[in-house]
Design a protein around this motif. Structure first.
Motif, PDB file in Angstrom:
ATOM      1  N   VAL A 146       0.864  -1.178   0.000  1.00 16.15           N
ATOM      2  CA  VAL A 146       0.000   0.000   0.000  1.00 16.15           C
ATOM      3  C   VAL A 146       0.900   1.227   0.000  1.00 16.15           C
ATOM      4  O   VAL A 146       2.040   1.185   0.463  1.00 16.15           O
ATOM      5  CB  VAL A 146      -0.957   0.039   1.217  1.00 16.15           C
ATOM      6  CG1 VAL A 146      -1.869  -1.156   1.219  1.00 16.15           C
ATOM      7  CG2 VAL A 146      -0.170   0.112   2.526  1.00 16.15           C
ATOM      8  N   GLU A 147       0.374   2.318  -0.536  1.00 13.59           N
ATOM      9  CA  GLU A 147       1.171   3.538  -0.607  1.00 13.59           C
ATOM     10  C   GLU A 147       1.250   4.228   0.746  1.00 13.59           C
ATOM     11  O   GLU A 147       0.275   4.274   1.499  1.00 13.59           O
ATOM     12  CB  GLU A 147       0.547   4.506  -1.616  1.00 13.59           C
ATOM     13  CG  GLU A 147       1.327   5.796  -1.756  1.00 13.59           C
ATOM     14  CD  GLU A 147       0.571   6.854  -2.543  1.00 13.59           C
ATOM     15  OE1 GLU A 147       0.979   8.027  -2.471  1.00 13.59           O
ATOM     16  OE2 GLU A 147      -0.433   6.503  -3.186  1.00 13.59           O
ATOM     17  N   GLU A 148       2.420   4.752   1.040  1.00 14.92           N
ATOM     18  CA  GLU A 148       2.614   5.648   2.167  1.00 14.92           C
ATOM     19  C   GLU A 148       2.852   7.024   1.551  1.00 14.92           C
ATOM     20  O   GLU A 148       3.956   7.348   1.131  1.00 14.92           O
ATOM     21  CB  GLU A 148       3.810   5.197   3.012  1.00 14.92           C
ATOM     22  CG  GLU A 148       3.932   5.917   4.337  1.00 14.92           C
ATOM     23  CD  GLU A 148       5.000   5.308   5.216  1.00 14.92           C
ATOM     24  OE1 GLU A 148       5.036   5.668   6.412  1.00 14.92           O
ATOM     25  OE2 GLU A 148       5.804   4.479   4.739  1.00 14.92           O
ATOM     26  N   ARG A 149       1.772   7.798   1.434  1.00  7.16           N
ATOM     27  CA  ARG A 149       1.784   8.981   0.595  1.00  7.16           C
ATOM     28  C   ARG A 149       2.932   9.938   0.934  1.00  7.16           C
ATOM     29  O   ARG A 149       3.164  10.267   2.081  1.00  7.16           O
ATOM     30  CB  ARG A 149       0.461   9.732   0.695  1.00  7.16           C
ATOM     31  CG  ARG A 149       0.321  10.801  -0.398  1.00  7.16           C
ATOM     32  CD  ARG A 149      -0.605  11.903  -0.023  1.00  7.16           C
ATOM     33  NE  ARG A 149      -1.945  11.440   0.257  1.00  7.16           N
ATOM     34  CZ  ARG A 149      -2.809  12.125   0.998  1.00  7.16           C
ATOM     35  NH1 ARG A 149      -2.449  13.269   1.553  1.00  7.16           N
ATOM     36  NH2 ARG A 149      -4.024  11.664   1.201  1.00  7.16           N
ATOM     37  N   GLY A 150       3.640  10.338  -0.136  1.00  5.57           N
ATOM     38  CA  GLY A 150       4.729  11.280   0.009  1.00  5.57           C
ATOM     39  C   GLY A 150       6.027  10.665   0.480  1.00  5.57           C
ATOM     40  O   GLY A 150       7.042  11.357   0.572  1.00  5.57           O
ATOM     41  N   VAL A 151       6.010   9.365   0.760  1.00  8.85           N
ATOM     42  CA  VAL A 151       7.193   8.708   1.317  1.00  8.85           C
ATOM     43  C   VAL A 151       7.614   7.517   0.468  1.00  8.85           C
ATOM     44  O   VAL A 151       8.769   7.381   0.089  1.00  8.85           O
ATOM     45  CB  VAL A 151       6.934   8.254   2.767  1.00  8.85           C
ATOM     46  CG1 VAL A 151       8.142   7.498   3.316  1.00  8.85           C
ATOM     47  CG2 VAL A 151       6.597   9.452   3.646  1.00  8.85           C
ATOM     48  N   GLY A 152       6.684   6.633   0.176  1.00  8.13           N
ATOM     49  CA  GLY A 152       6.992   5.413  -0.551  1.00  8.13           C
ATOM     50  C   GLY A 152       5.892   4.395  -0.359  1.00  8.13           C
ATOM     51  O   GLY A 152       4.706   4.715  -0.489  1.00  8.13           O
TER      52      GLY A 152
END
Length: 298
Positions: A146-152
């Motif tokens: 799953v995306e970790e928005r702004g991080v990876g």
């Protein structure tokens, strides 16, 4: 208009102004449309930026800039995360000082933001636990991310090298899905595209709930979410309609967008299902197909 309804289309144009229609918004896929892959066959259609060279060929960049200079709203629309899309926006050099921020549709329509800076204006999330559990029953060795928005990205096991950018954090599947998410990636390097098409059908995922990439890669999104739904949010904000849109793409995750847009154009190398969804087919990404189409109008 729903994402499954066809917009009134000006398809079949012979050139600029032949019937008075011209694009007021240009929606552009990234991988396989603006960017070429590093080898002969693409790694994934919807979500793997590392499978593409981070370089936009001059003819394509210039054509996109001509469209913007002519007053068309240029919108990037991709399966990539917001983190991955800002680099492409930077390569296009469209956000001059004092200009309005770009509109960007990310995560196959689940996230809509302005840039620069990143300002999320619309986001769709869902509870993915049941869908992921069912997928892992059929492919127990699959990787979940799953995306970790702004991080990876956060994932249960490492992805094949180069397929996801940004910081990678390992966590259990339960931890990944403890909160609603915008998109889940299911990846099985040992499986095939056909395996994952069958997987999606077996899960009862239909319409815009999923996208199978060029390999064993499955994006699961909220029901009803696609690039088309994300773009609908943009045109609503701009006072435009789907009929004002020229959309160009090459992947299965572009089908809804191409059907929805006033003029949907498939890249030459796209699979037949993408060609069938489009009003027209341009040259391949290796032959600057996006520039060929944009040059008809700008």
């Amino acid at each position: 208009m729903t994402t499954t309804e066809r917009a009134a289309t000006p398809g079949g144009h012979d050139g600029p102004g032949t019937d008075g229609w011209a694009p007021r918004l240009v929606a552009l896929d990234i991988d396989g449309t603006l960017l070429r892959w590093t080898d002969e066959s693409p790694a994934t259609a919807s979500s793997s930026p590392a499978s593409s060279v981070e370089e936009i060929r001059p003819a394509v960049r210039d054509a996109v800039r001509r469209a913007a200079a002519a007053g068309a709203e240029v919108v990037l629309a991709s399966g990539r995360s917001p983190y991955d899309m800002t680099r492409v926006a930077d390569l296009l050099e469209l956000h001059a000082p004092g200009a309005e921020p770009l509109w960007v549709v990310a995560a196959n329509g689940a996230v809509v933001f302005r840039y620069p800076p990143v300002d999320v204006v619309h986001e769709e999330t869902f509870d993915a636990r049941d869908s992921v559990a069912a997928a892992l029953e059929r492919h127990p060795e699959a990787i979940v991310a799953v995306e970790e928005r702004g991080v990876g990205y956060r994932m249960n096991r490492p992805f094949p090298p180069g397929e996801l950018t940004g910081r990678h954090t390992l966590a259990s599947v339960d931890e990944l899905l403890a909160e609603p998410v915008t998109r889940v990636i299911i990846r099985d390097p040992q499986a095939s595209v056909e395996d994952f098409v069958a997987l999606a059908e077996g899960l009862g995922l239909h319409g815009t709930e999923y996208v199978v990439g060029w390999t064993a890669w499955l994006d699961i999104m909220p029901v009803g979410v696609s690039k088309a739904s994300g773009l609908q949010h943009v045109v609503d904000r701009l006072g435009l309609t789907a009929g004002d849109v020229l959309a160009i793409g090459d992947g299965r995750n572009d089908v809804e967008m191409l059907r929805w847009a006033g003029r949907g154009v498939a890249m030459g190398q796209a699979v037949e299902a993408v060609h069938e969804a489009a009003d027209d087919v341009t040259a391949t990404v290796d032959d600057d197909g996006a520039a060929v189409e944009l040059s008809r109008w700008f």
